[in-house]
Design an enzyme around this catalytic site. Structure first.
Site, PDB file in Angstrom:
ATOM      1  N   LYS A 161      -9.839 -37.197 -14.209  1.00 43.59           N
ATOM      2  CA  LYS A 161     -10.661 -36.473 -15.198  1.00 43.59           C
ATOM      3  C   LYS A 161      -9.858 -35.626 -16.185  1.00 43.59           C
ATOM      4  O   LYS A 161     -10.293 -34.551 -16.600  1.00 43.59           O
ATOM      5  CB  LYS A 161     -11.691 -35.571 -14.494  1.00 43.59           C
ATOM      6  N   ASP A 197     -17.786 -33.258  -4.240  1.00 41.80           N
ATOM      7  CA  ASP A 197     -19.158 -33.121  -4.731  1.00 41.80           C
ATOM      8  C   ASP A 197     -20.137 -34.085  -4.058  1.00 41.80           C
ATOM      9  O   ASP A 197     -21.315 -33.777  -3.926  1.00 41.80           O
ATOM     10  CB  ASP A 197     -19.212 -33.258  -6.264  1.00 41.80           C
TER      11      ASP A 197
END
Length: 450
Positions: A161, A197
């Site tokens: 990311k 997550d």
């Protein structure tokens, strides 16, 4: 889909056919992913497996009876959040949170600076909430590939990311954060659990839905976790002796296909986007599914058709030629218009410096968007069906988070239809939007482990 794309824009139709995945191909993908997951779980094949199936050390799901005050820290992208979660009753959860932006310098600089910054924000938040002396348990959501070696010990595998901080890969990130907190000396907090997550998403859903067995993220990136039998998790030392029957496994599913097993459904556009990404030849599955890449896939197709004079004839702009400029959120906007209405498509192109109201062109743009997002949903359906079959589940809930799932107007329906097609009635499932998995879920894991 438009009434007759084959007649209306045959060249676009021809390109979009390459993104189409048949039912037979979907079944083959389920089969191949199952094989990769089994390799990730088994001790002798784990080192060379691309779908790593990391053990999370979370063996207890919430009972709904957890109570008290917990901190959560959520780091997974260009913003991170600090949360204070108060579990009052099964239905009453009070969450207060604050977001902090992470600058490009911090994302690409030394790891120490990043963790010092996080500790600084955590300290200022705790002072604001008057809890700096309370020594609360903290759950740390760290949404990057991580090898857990304990509930509160996780070794960083690789940045994704857009992050590339030195001095973090190969280190225990809990220790790096705890050291940064301790260096300050003005804050009492103990990090009791680290999670990603997907695990938080599963936990957050399971608090209210006892039969939640899968956590899925379809946002900037994509990944899933699921509840496996402890006896199958050979990378866990106590897999044969543990008195707890279950273990949440973090698949790190975005890497599926990094060994070439998905090449039979990838297109030249996928390869072009992969080449220009910051991690070429990695996260193959994710690059076909997630929000970081879908807009760019659409842009490649649009630019090719424009170059051939087949779309937005006589128009061009610097913006449309710019890599990563076509946001995935544009796809959701364009597809949210009623059939035959092109208001959003026109507005999106306007933002990209192309002013047009030519119906056929805007219809074609929508068709390209639908093609790319439908393939994303089909691939995600394959992954979910693979996990449902793997658990031999007859009825389960799937907790889902991430912007693509939340904001795309048809994603939920596409998942449901394709999963039903593949399962053929062999299992019931419910897809639930997870309420703040990375925050609430982190606090719940802190509660369960503390």
């Amino acid at each position: 889909m438009p009434s007759n794309p084959q007649n209306d824009f045959p060249e676009a139709f021809e390109i979009c056919q390459k993104f189409d995945i048949s039912e037979e191909q979907m079944r083959e993908i389920v089969h191949r992913l199952t094989k990769e997951i089994n390799m990730g779980l088994a001790k002798d094949t784990h080192p060379r497996a691309v779908v790593k199936c990391f053990i999370t050390y979370v063996q207890d799901l919430p009972t709904g009876k957890e109570r008290g005050k917990y901190l959560a820290l959520d780091l997974g992208g260009t913003n991170f959040r600090v949360l204070l979660v108060t579990l009052k009753s099964e239905s009453e959860i009070n969450i207060e949170s604050k977001s902090y932006a992470i600058s490009k310098d911090l994302m690409e600089g030394p790891g120490k600076n990043l963790f010092d910054f996080i500790a600084e924000c955590l300290a200022s938040y705790c002072k604001e909430m008057h809890i700096e002396k309370e020594n609360l348990p903290l759950g740390f959501t760290f949404s990057f590939p991580l090898q857990q070696v304990g509930i509160n010990k996780g070794i960083m595998i690789t940045w994704t990311k857009g992050f590339k901080c030195d001095g973090v890969v190969g280190k225990n990130v809990v220790e790096l954060l705890q050291d940064a907190i301790n260096r300050r000396g003005d804050l009492k907090v103990r990090i009791v659990a680290i999670l990603n997550d997907t695990t938080g998403t599963l936990m957050s859903c399971a608090f209210a839905n006892r039969n939640c067995r899968i956590g899925l993220i379809v946002g900037t990136g994509t990944n899933a976790c699921y509840v496996e039998k402890t006896s199958n998790t050979e990378m866990f030392e106590g897999y044969q002796t543990s008195n707890k029957p279950n273990m949440i496994v973090n698949c790190e599913m975005g890497a599926f296909g990094d060994n070439g097993v998905l090449d039979f459904v990838r297109t030249s556009y996928d390869r072009a986007v992969d080449k220009q990404s910051i991690n070429p030849k990695r996260q193959t599955f994710e690059k076909c599914i997630s929000g970081m890449y879908l807009g760019e896939l659409v842009r490649h197709v649009v630019v090719e058709l424009m170059g051939k004079g087949l779309l937005f004839k006589g128009l061009n702009s610097q913006a449309i030629q710019e890599m990563w400029r076509f946001n995935t959120s544009y796809i959701s906007d364009i597809e949210s218009d009623a059939v035959g209405v092109h208001r959003q498509a026109s507005m999106v192109m306007d933002q990209l410096g192309i002013r047009t109201n030519v119906e056929k062109d805007l219809e074609c743009l929508r068709y390209i968007c639908q093609t790319v997002s439908t393939r994303s949903a089909k691939l995600t359906s394959c992954a979910l069906v693979c996990l449902i079959n793997k658990m031999n589940s007859k009825d389960c809930s799937v907790g889902i988070d991430g912007g693509v799932y939340r904001y795309h107007p048809h994603y939920h329906r596409l998942l449901t239809e394709n999963m039903n097609m593949l399962l053929k009635g062999s299992a019931k499932f419910e897809l639930i939007v997870s309420e703040d998995g990375s925050g609430r879920g982190a606090a719940l894991i802190a509660a369960v482990s503390a």
